[in-house]
Design a protein around this motif. Structure first.
Motif, mmCIF file in Angstrom:
data_model
loop_
_atom_site.group_PDB
_atom_site.id
_atom_site.type_symbol
_atom_site.label_atom_id
_atom_site.label_comp_id
_atom_site.label_asym_id
_atom_site.label_seq_id
_atom_site.Cartn_x
_atom_site.Cartn_y
_atom_site.Cartn_z
ATOM 1 N N THR A 187 -8.378 32.203 27.989
ATOM 2 C CA THR A 187 -7.657 30.957 27.746
ATOM 3 C C THR A 187 -6.778 30.613 28.951
ATOM 4 O OG1 THR A 187 -5.597 31.871 26.815
ATOM 5 C CG2 THR A 187 -7.492 31.696 25.333
ATOM 6 N N SER A 188 -6.103 29.474 28.861
ATOM 7 C CA SER A 188 -5.114 29.089 29.875
ATOM 8 C C SER A 188 -3.695 29.310 29.368
ATOM 9 C CB SER A 188 -5.304 27.616 30.262
ATOM 10 O OG SER A 188 -5.094 26.773 29.134
ATOM 11 N N THR A 189 -3.547 30.057 28.288
ATOM 12 C CA THR A 189 -2.252 30.244 27.641
ATOM 13 C C THR A 189 -1.467 31.379 28.293
ATOM 14 O OG1 THR A 189 -3.267 29.555 25.552
ATOM 15 C CG2 THR A 189 -1.107 30.627 25.433
ATOM 16 N N PRO A 216 1.741 32.276 34.617
ATOM 17 C CA PRO A 216 1.481 31.222 35.603
ATOM 18 C C PRO A 216 2.132 31.538 36.948
ATOM 19 C CG PRO A 216 2.351 30.321 33.545
ATOM 20 C CD PRO A 216 2.553 31.798 33.498
ATOM 21 N N ARG A 237 0.863 26.142 32.083
ATOM 22 C CA ARG A 237 -0.403 26.807 31.805
ATOM 23 C C ARG A 237 -0.799 27.640 33.029
ATOM 24 N NH1 ARG A 237 -0.934 26.530 26.479
ATOM 25 N NH2 ARG A 237 -3.196 26.838 26.573
ATOM 26 N N ARG A 238 -1.921 28.312 32.945
ATOM 27 C CA ARG A 238 -2.419 29.133 34.040
ATOM 28 C C ARG A 238 -3.944 29.037 34.059
ATOM 29 N NH1 ARG A 238 -5.056 33.153 31.693
ATOM 30 N NH2 ARG A 238 -4.451 33.706 29.560
ATOM 31 N N PRO A 239 -4.590 29.407 35.165
ATOM 32 C CA PRO A 239 -6.054 29.385 35.172
ATOM 33 C C PRO A 239 -6.611 30.495 34.283
ATOM 34 C CG PRO A 239 -5.146 29.414 37.414
ATOM 35 C CD PRO A 239 -4.025 29.729 36.484
ATOM 36 N N PRO A 240 -7.673 30.234 33.532
ATOM 37 C CA PRO A 240 -8.327 31.316 32.788
ATOM 38 C C PRO A 240 -8.851 32.386 33.746
ATOM 39 C CG PRO A 240 -9.087 29.165 32.034
ATOM 40 C CD PRO A 240 -8.297 28.927 33.283
#
Length: 259
Positions: A187-189, A216, A237-240
């Motif tokens: 996920t991007s979480t 992130p 958010r962050r990259p998966p």
């Protein structure tokens, strides 16, 4: 997780260590092994005949155990085995949502210790975050007996869809189980991981490896959960994480090939 396969159409997969009857079966026997502290690898040594195969549930460049002599006829690294969570971005909310996933394993004592740690962190987050947020705990059937984390705003029973709740949350605090960490990674979480003290499942090393990947860029001290205050304030958010193909197909082929 031992798996027994044979020429008849029968496969048994059992998530337990107490399987003395497997020693006497004239069938192919397969052990699916996740990251385990070196000092505990001898616990997987069979007494009478070696495992037909040991499947390592991670890429070979991550971890390959040095098994005692005579443990297995061969090791195969199948890669990470995971569900890929493909869902849209979190829905627009007036207040950010912090999901707390405390896992379903452990004992009453370890759960109490983890709940205390999360409760303290949650109290610190509320003091540090300049905007209000909702903290919701995901509690499955096995964990209901352990009660709730202090200071939460509510609970949910995610059933078999915890990975979907991971994606739709604004941030997650989670124990560092194998499945949870990999499903969070896809996920991007942003997520803060907390290790449950266990002898076999090496959650401390898992936290050390994955924590930097689940925060992130621009946040600091990924092992200190207070960086989540910035995440919740700005909905960062962050990259998966790119995990590569799931190893489930390779694992299934390896199991069937031993029949």
């Amino acid at each position: 997780m031992p798996a027994a396969a044979g020429p008849t159409p029968f496969i048994a997969v059992l998530d337990t260590m107490n399987l003395p009857e497997l020693e006497d079966r004239a069938k192919a026997r397969i052990l699916i092994l996740r990251e385990t502290p070196h000092e505990h690898l001898s616990r997987f040594h069979p007494h009478h005949c070696p495992w037909t195969r040991i499947l390592i549930a991670n890429p070979a460049d991550h971890w390959v155990p040095q098994m005692p002599d005579g443990t297995s006829q061969g090791l195969v690294s199948v890669g990470w085995i995971y569900r890929n969570t493909e869902m849209p971005a979190p829905p627009a909310r007036r207040r950010a949502l912090l999901l707390i996933a405390t896992g379903g394993g452990g004992t009453a004592q370890t759960s109490a210790e983890i709940y205390d740690r999360i409760g303290t962190l949650l109290s610190q987050l509320r003091a540090a975050c300049p905007v209000p947020f909702d903290a919701v705990q995901a509690i499955g059937p096995r964990a209901k007996a352990f009660g709730q984390v202090s200071g939460i705003d509510g609970t949910i029973d995610p059933g078999g869809n915890l990975n979907q709740h991971f994606m739709t949350a604004d941030a997650v605090i989670s124990t560092a189980g194998y499945n949870s960490v990999l499903e969070l990674a896809t996920t991007s979480t942003p997520a803060h991981l907390i290790a449950i003290p266990r002898s076999i499942d090496n959650q401390n090393d898992r936290v050390a490896h994955w924590a930097p990947h689940l925060s992130p860029n621009g946040t600091i001290h990924p092992t200190n959960g207070l960086w989540l205050a910035k995440v919740l304030q700005h909905r960062l958010r962050r990259p998966p994480v790119i995990l590569g193909p799931s190893g489930e197909d390779q694992a299934a082929q390896a199991i069937l090939a031993t029949g």
